[in-house]
Scaffold this active site. Structure first.
Site: not given
Ligand code: PEP
Length: 263
Positions: A9, A11, A106, A108, A179, A185, A225
């Site tokens: 992803n 973003k 997601h 966000e 998630e 992040g 992460s």
């Molecule tokens: C994501 O954006 O779905 C995500 C898991 O980000 P990150 O791997 O940077 O934590």
């Protein structure tokens, strides 16, 4: 056997040139050395590699692709087909642009843009009525985990989204991504045991509602992460069928290393 999915992803990152370079670099890797093993796994259906660029880069990603080794996803959708919805993008637009998947819900979208469970149910249903397949995200906030309500949050997010689905649709078309918001992040990955416990719980919920066959076929990803250093052990958990990767998917070398750990 459930095919593993390694999904990046991006973003709100990258531009047209970076997208074309990334896709051609990844396809070059698929053609050489260790990458050939990955290409064989993709061709035989054991692994699926997905990239979700921003809307404006979907066409660049699709036109940079010379093979079907990489599938393209959108990061969001709108549930209406067309009309006066300034700023939104419909499923027919995503289909035409060449998206196989769309990420829905997601963290966000839920927590920065305030998308509700009701809205996400509409997006999930509209996506299942199109030729785009959903990657539906769920996960708890840190406070919710600390107060012991992780399972309650997952139950609420999933039951409101999938209440009208059938077992066949769940099994054949839906991918769920667990998630935990506190891991996205932040560099603070969930432990293998915590990630597995949540993914196992999601499969149990699916089994209770849709039956054992559908829940056995459901693909459940972990995201938060993920890096090459932790991807192998996460992928070795029995209920984790793949990874949704943010930051580490922006770096070609890291993304390739994560794919390698899925083989
Ligand atoms: C994501 O954006 O779905 C995500 C898991 O980000 P990150 O791997 O940077 O934590």
């Amino acid at each position: 056997m459930r095919a593993k999915m390694i999904a990046g992803n991006w973003k709100m990152n990258n531009g047209m040139a970076a997208t074309a370079d990334f896709i051609s670099g990844l396809e070059k890797w698929f053609a050489e050395g260790e990458g050939q093993k990955a290409a064989r796994a993709v061709k035989s259906g054991r692994v699926e590699v997905v990239l979700a660029p921003p809307f404006t880069l979907i066409a660049s990603a699709v036109s940079a692709k010379k093979s079907d080794l990489i599938q393209i996803a959108a990061q969001n959708v709108y549930h209406k087909q067309k009309g006066a919805f300034t700023g939104e993008v419909s499923l027919s637009m995503l289909e035409e642009a060449g998206c196989k998947y769309a990420i829905i819900g997601h963290s966000e979208r839920r927590h920065v843009f305030g998308e509700s469970n009701e809205e996400l149910e509409k997006k999930l249903i509209a996506t299942l009525e199109s030729r785009v397949l959903p990657i539906f995200c769920v996960g708890e906030l840190l406070d919710e985990r600390n107060s012991g309500s992780m399972k309650h949050v997952l139950t609420t997010q999933l039951e409101s989204a999938w209440r009208s689905l059938t077992s066949d649709i769940l099994a054949d078309m839906v991918v769920i991504a667990y998630e935990p918001v506190w891991a996205i992040g932040t560099g603070q990955t969930a432990s293998d045991a915590d990630a597995e416990e949540a993914c196992d719980y999601i499969r149990t919920l699916a089994c209770d509602k849709f039956g054992i066959a559908a829940s056995d076929s459901l693909r459940i990803l972990y995201g938060g992460s993920v890096k090459p250093e932790n991807s192998r052990s996460l992928l070795s958990q029995s209920n984790i069928d793949g990874l949704l990767i943010g930051g580490a998917s922006l770096d070609l070398d890291s993304f390739e290393k994560i794919i390698e750990t899925s083989l």
